[in-house]
Design a protein around this motif. Structure first.
Motif, PDB file in Angstrom:
ATOM      1  N   PHE A 129       0.832  -1.208   0.000  1.00 13.51           N
ATOM      2  CA  PHE A 129       0.000   0.000   0.000  1.00 13.51           C
ATOM      3  C   PHE A 129       0.865   1.256   0.000  1.00 13.51           C
ATOM      4  O   PHE A 129       0.574   2.228  -0.701  1.00 13.51           O
ATOM      5  CB  PHE A 129      -0.928   0.011   1.221  1.00 13.51           C
ATOM      6  CG  PHE A 129      -2.221  -0.726   0.995  1.00 13.51           C
ATOM      7  CD1 PHE A 129      -3.295  -0.093   0.399  1.00 13.51           C
ATOM      8  CD2 PHE A 129      -2.361  -2.046   1.384  1.00 13.51           C
ATOM      9  CE1 PHE A 129      -4.491  -0.760   0.185  1.00 13.51           C
ATOM     10  CE2 PHE A 129      -3.550  -2.728   1.175  1.00 13.51           C
ATOM     11  CZ  PHE A 129      -4.614  -2.086   0.579  1.00 13.51           C
ATOM     12  N   SER A 160      -7.010   5.466   2.589  1.00  8.07           N
ATOM     13  CA  SER A 160      -8.128   4.886   3.338  1.00  8.07           C
ATOM     14  C   SER A 160      -7.648   3.700   4.150  1.00  8.07           C
ATOM     15  O   SER A 160      -8.127   3.453   5.266  1.00  8.07           O
ATOM     16  CB  SER A 160      -9.239   4.439   2.373  1.00  8.07           C
ATOM     17  OG  SER A 160      -9.829   5.542   1.736  1.00  8.07           O
ATOM     18  N   ALA A 161      -6.689   2.965   3.600  1.00 10.69           N
ATOM     19  CA  ALA A 161      -6.136   1.809   4.314  1.00 10.69           C
ATOM     20  C   ALA A 161      -5.046   2.238   5.289  1.00 10.69           C
ATOM     21  O   ALA A 161      -5.114   1.934   6.487  1.00 10.69           O
ATOM     22  CB  ALA A 161      -5.585   0.793   3.309  1.00 10.69           C
ATOM     23  N   ALA A 218      -7.973   2.468   8.205  1.00 12.31           N
ATOM     24  CA  ALA A 218      -8.265   1.073   8.543  1.00 12.31           C
ATOM     25  C   ALA A 218      -7.128   0.399   9.314  1.00 12.31           C
ATOM     26  O   ALA A 218      -7.362  -0.244  10.347  1.00 12.31           O
ATOM     27  CB  ALA A 218      -8.581   0.286   7.266  1.00 12.31           C
ATOM     28  N   PHE A 219      -5.896   0.523   8.846  1.00 13.35           N
ATOM     29  CA  PHE A 219      -4.765  -0.160   9.486  1.00 13.35           C
ATOM     30  C   PHE A 219      -4.534   0.288  10.935  1.00 13.35           C
ATOM     31  O   PHE A 219      -4.338  -0.554  11.807  1.00 13.35           O
ATOM     32  CB  PHE A 219      -3.494   0.021   8.656  1.00 13.35           C
ATOM     33  CG  PHE A 219      -3.497  -0.770   7.376  1.00 13.35           C
ATOM     34  CD1 PHE A 219      -4.517  -1.649   7.072  1.00 13.35           C
ATOM     35  CD2 PHE A 219      -2.462  -0.633   6.458  1.00 13.35           C
ATOM     36  CE1 PHE A 219      -4.522  -2.375   5.890  1.00 13.35           C
ATOM     37  CE2 PHE A 219      -2.456  -1.353   5.274  1.00 13.35           C
ATOM     38  CZ  PHE A 219      -3.491  -2.225   4.987  1.00 13.35           C
ATOM     39  N   VAL A 278     -12.734   1.227   4.548  1.00 14.70           N
ATOM     40  CA  VAL A 278     -12.945   0.278   3.445  1.00 14.70           C
ATOM     41  C   VAL A 278     -13.974   0.824   2.459  1.00 14.70           C
ATOM     42  O   VAL A 278     -13.812   0.710   1.236  1.00 14.70           O
ATOM     43  CB  VAL A 278     -13.391  -1.092   3.990  1.00 14.70           C
ATOM     44  CG1 VAL A 278     -13.805  -2.023   2.852  1.00 14.70           C
ATOM     45  CG2 VAL A 278     -12.266  -1.725   4.802  1.00 14.70           C
ATOM     46  N   LEU A 322     -12.348   3.429   0.486  1.00 16.98           N
ATOM     47  CA  LEU A 322     -11.414   2.818  -0.464  1.00 16.98           C
ATOM     48  C   LEU A 322     -12.149   2.302  -1.698  1.00 16.98           C
ATOM     49  O   LEU A 322     -11.772   2.602  -2.840  1.00 16.98           O
ATOM     50  CB  LEU A 322     -10.661   1.679   0.219  1.00 16.98           C
ATOM     51  CG  LEU A 322      -9.509   1.006  -0.556  1.00 16.98           C
ATOM     52  CD1 LEU A 322      -8.490   0.421   0.412  1.00 16.98           C
ATOM     53  CD2 LEU A 322     -10.030  -0.125  -1.455  1.00 16.98           C
TER      54      LEU A 322
END
Length: 528
Positions: free
Chosen positions: A193, A449-450, A454-455, A488, A491
């Protein structure tokens, strides 16, 4: 930017463990071949694989499910509590709070803020202002939980600091069983990513530099030239600047670029307020279908997740980075205000005519000052391309390619080949899609986004999975599930919308590459 900060960009902004010599790299390869990969950046001297994650206390009563205790000896637990990562960091040239604040501001102010008026044209001035604040608060929250998780993991492993990839791998190894199985792949996923994001950022820079130079040549000097031809002209200089293997040689140019950027923003604000911005003809709420483009652009502009850990690790007083009035909150509040201001007033000034970069709205055909600021910002972003591309080169070379060529007598030659290929990839993508706003939205939605939402939420859940009470864990999971789902959703929807817009814009007979210029496409009323 101090040299030590630049020197750390490859290993910490790039989020890859730094391997400074051949012996260390050979040990890394050997470790890879003999068993599960353990990131050396968080491997203690007495590392024992089965001790990575705590288990439930065997002595706990079967009926008591409220607390998940850690099966650790009291002595070990006391040592963990007494270990202070901040006190064990050795930094050659630590940065002060003010210096860190300035570095964070610089890391967040670039092509993204210049695209904010275009983002507001997708969302409207009301939704755009509120949405930017909400996304900014969410990004700040995710940075806080990432830093908190890294601190907890550092205390447990008795190491002074962790990179992003190291934190992800360590957190998953301390989470539930299914997360432990994924832990060896955490570093690869984060690196993928990050690599996509850095290459995408370099593509944005190529398009930005080419568009602004092309705009000046066409509008100011009436030179008949296409954007693609401008890209060809800057290709060789891009390759040469990315052949610089030591970032300290780029430090003086980076300092000049910082000054140029500040001056450029000042001139842009002059043009925005030279005529009073008005609400006439401006929409308070944009189309719902265009909101994902706004989301991706704002996320790309606001998120500075790549520089957070390196800056915090380099601080003289890292405890001052977090807190209600810490460096992070002060910086993010300033950044959000600047982005809302640029987006709002830029949109109120230029409306639907706002381009992918507000510099392209400046009257360079009639005023020399406008042409000067476009050229100055093009130079500043050109220098920044070398810094951004350095991270992508570091990930590919030090993590995956260079370690396999340790005994090759042409190792240096292969490194230059890799550097050249990465520049050619960014050039090829930029030439294929020379649309700044769509590029920014695409990579903001796809990668940040990740990486930014999210991460961090996932890392926090794994870090504290066995270390909190049942009720606290349920609250944490619910909260982080919402953040992960938001990331997510952003994304998927943001990436799909950006790709759809790219396909629509470049699949018709008015393809800008075929016609030689893409500026006429910005005004659909000129199309037959």
């Amino acid at each position: 930017m101090p040299k030590n900060i630049l020197a750390e960009m490859g290993s910490q902004v790039g989020l890859t463990p730094a391997r400074q010599n051949k012996k260390e790299a050979e040990e890394w390869v050997k470790r890879n071949q003999t068993g599960p990969m353990i990131n050396p950046s968080f491997e203690p001297d007495d590392f024992v694989p089965h001790s990575l994650s705590p288990v439930k206390d065997e002595k706990k009563k079967p009926g008591d499910k409220s607390i998940f205790l850690v099966n650790m000896k009291e002595k070990d637990l006391q040592e963990v509590e007494e270990y202070e990562p901040y006190d064990n960091r050795v930094v050659d040239h630590p940065t002060t709070n003010t210096e860190t604040l300035l570095h964070l501001l610089k890391g967040s102010l670039g092509t993204g803020i210049l695209a904010m008026p275009r983002a507001f044209s997708h969302a409207g001035y009301v939704v755009g202002g509120i949405g930017t604040v909400i996304i900014g608060v969410l990004c700040t929250y995710c940075i806080h939980i990432l830093l908190d998780s890294c601190y907890a993991l550092c205390k447990r492993r008795k190491v002074p600091s962790l990179t992003y990839t190291a934190a992800a791998e360590a957190a998953l190894s301390e989470g539930p069983d299914w997360c432990k199985a994924c832990a060896p792949y955490a570093a690869l996923i984060v690196n993928v990513f990050l690599l996509i994001y850095q290459i995408g950022t370099c593509c944005v820079y190529v398009v930005f530099v080419s568009e602004n130079i092309h705009f000046v040549l066409v509008k100011r000097f009436n030179v008949e030239i296409t954007v693609f031809q401008v890209m060809l002209c800057i290709l060789l200089p891009l390759i040469l600047i990315n052949w610089v293997r030591d970032l300290k040689y780029l430090a003086p140019f980076s300092a000049v670029a910082n000054v140029v950027t500040i001056v450029g923003f000042g001139i842009i604000l002059y043009y925005i307020f030279r005529e009073t911005p008005t609400l006439e003809g401006k929409e308070p709420v944009g189309r719902l279908a265009d909101f994902p483009l706004f989301f991706g652009t704002v996320l790309f502009a606001l998120e500075a997740i790549g520089v957070i850990l390196p800056l915090e690790n380099e601080m003289k007083t890292p405890k001052s980075f977090v807190g209600k009035f810490g460096v992070l909150n002060r910086a993010m509040i300033s950044i959000i205000i600047l982005y809302v201001g640029m987006g709002l007033f830029g949109y109120l000034r230029y409306g639907e005519e706002s381009m992918g970069s507000i510099t392209l709205n400046l009257p360079s055909e009639t005023e020399t000052l406008a042409s000067v600021v476009q050229c100055l910002l093009a130079f500043a972003i050109f220098i920044t391309h070398g810094l951004a591309c350095y991270v992508a080169i570091d990930i590919l070379w030090n993590e995956y390619i260079g370690v396999r060529l340790l005994n090759s007598k042409f190792r240096v030659v292969w490194e230059y080949i890799v550097r050249t290929i990465i520049v050619l990839i960014t050039f090829g993508l930029a030439a294929a899609v020379p649309e700044l706003d769509l590029f920014i939205s695409l990579f903001g939605a796809l990668c940040l986004s990740a990486l930014g939402l999210a991460f961090p939420a996932f890392i926090q859940s794994c870090t504290y999975w066995y270390y909190v009470s049942r009720s606290e864990r349920i609250r944490m999971i619910i909260k982080n599930i919402i953040v992960v789902l938001f990331g997510v959703l952003g994304l998927i929807v943001g990436t799909w919308t950006s790709l759809q817009s790219i396909i629509q814009k470049f699949s018709g007979p008015h393809n800008p590459i075929v016609n030689g210029t893409h500026f006429t496409m910005l005004n659909e009323t000129t199309l037959p």
